[in-house]
Design a protein around this motif. Structure first.
Motif, PDB file in Angstrom:
ATOM      1  N   TRP A  34       5.437  -5.389  -9.839  1.00 15.73           N
ATOM      2  CA  TRP A  34       4.220  -6.270  -8.535  1.00 15.73           C
ATOM      3  C   TRP A  34       2.961  -6.180  -8.708  1.00 15.73           C
ATOM      4  O   TRP A  34       2.476  -5.555  -9.599  1.00 15.73           O
ATOM      5  N   ARG A  69       0.392  -9.510  -7.085  1.00 16.77           N
ATOM      6  CA  ARG A  69      -0.818  -9.745  -6.443  1.00 16.77           C
ATOM      7  C   ARG A  69      -1.422 -10.528  -6.431  1.00 16.77           C
ATOM      8  O   ARG A  69      -2.087 -10.845  -7.628  1.00 16.77           O
ATOM      9  N   ARG A 108      -3.816 -14.109 -10.370  1.00 20.51           N
ATOM     10  CA  ARG A 108      -2.901 -12.766 -10.434  1.00 20.51           C
ATOM     11  C   ARG A 108      -3.462 -11.365 -11.168  1.00 20.51           C
ATOM     12  O   ARG A 108      -3.430 -11.582 -12.159  1.00 20.51           O
ATOM     13  N   TYR A 126       2.894 -10.993  -2.465  1.00 17.12           N
ATOM     14  CA  TYR A 126       2.519 -10.270  -3.153  1.00 17.12           C
ATOM     15  C   TYR A 126       3.872 -10.789  -4.275  1.00 17.12           C
ATOM     16  O   TYR A 126       4.414 -11.176  -2.960  1.00 17.12           O
ATOM     17  N   GLY A 170       7.596 -14.811  -3.384  1.00 20.04           N
ATOM     18  CA  GLY A 170       5.314 -14.150  -3.179  1.00 20.04           C
ATOM     19  C   GLY A 170       5.954 -13.815  -1.390  1.00 20.04           C
ATOM     20  O   GLY A 170       6.567 -14.648  -0.749  1.00 20.04           O
TER      21      GLY A 170
END
Length: 120
Positions: A34, A36, A43, A92, A113
């Motif tokens: 994961w 974000r 990112r 995310y 996302g």
């Protein structure tokens, strides 16, 4: 194909569980991560989980507040986020690759996302 879901608007201190379903691939053969991205920022890594689920790792910013898990029978990886803070606000993304890594460019597949917004 990776499909992330579960984002939304939540107050500080609240919880969300993100899901990422994977289709068209051998899910259990991929490490999952994961990441974000907040507005105006690069990112960043959040968490990863190994193919079997036996190895997990978290960014310091979420350690103790987030739990990553996977269900290989359902081809889905989850990110349980608790005690959310306004600084957790971001889009995310889930990602799949051949190795567990905190480096985004080493993941081969990406979801679209899901937006998480934490109000103060």
């Amino acid at each position: 194909q990776l499909q992330a879901s579960g984002g939304g608007l939540v107050q500080a201190g609240g919880s969300l569980r993100l899901s990422c379903s994977v289709s068209g691939r051998s899910f259990s053969s991929y490490a999952m991560g994961w990441f974000r991205q907040a507005p105006g920022k690069e990112r960043e890594f959040v968490s990863y989980i190994s193919r079997s689920g036996g190895m997990t790792y978290y960014a310091d910013s979420v350690k103790g507040r987030c739990t990553i898990s996977r269900d290989n029978a359902k081809n889905t990886v989850y990110l349980q986020m608790n005690s959310l803070k306004p600084e957790d606000t971001a889009v995310y993304y889930c990602a799949g690759g051949s190795v567990v890594t905190t480096t985004d460019r080493r993941y081969d597949y990406w979801g679209q996302g899901t937006q998480v917004t934490v109000s103060s």
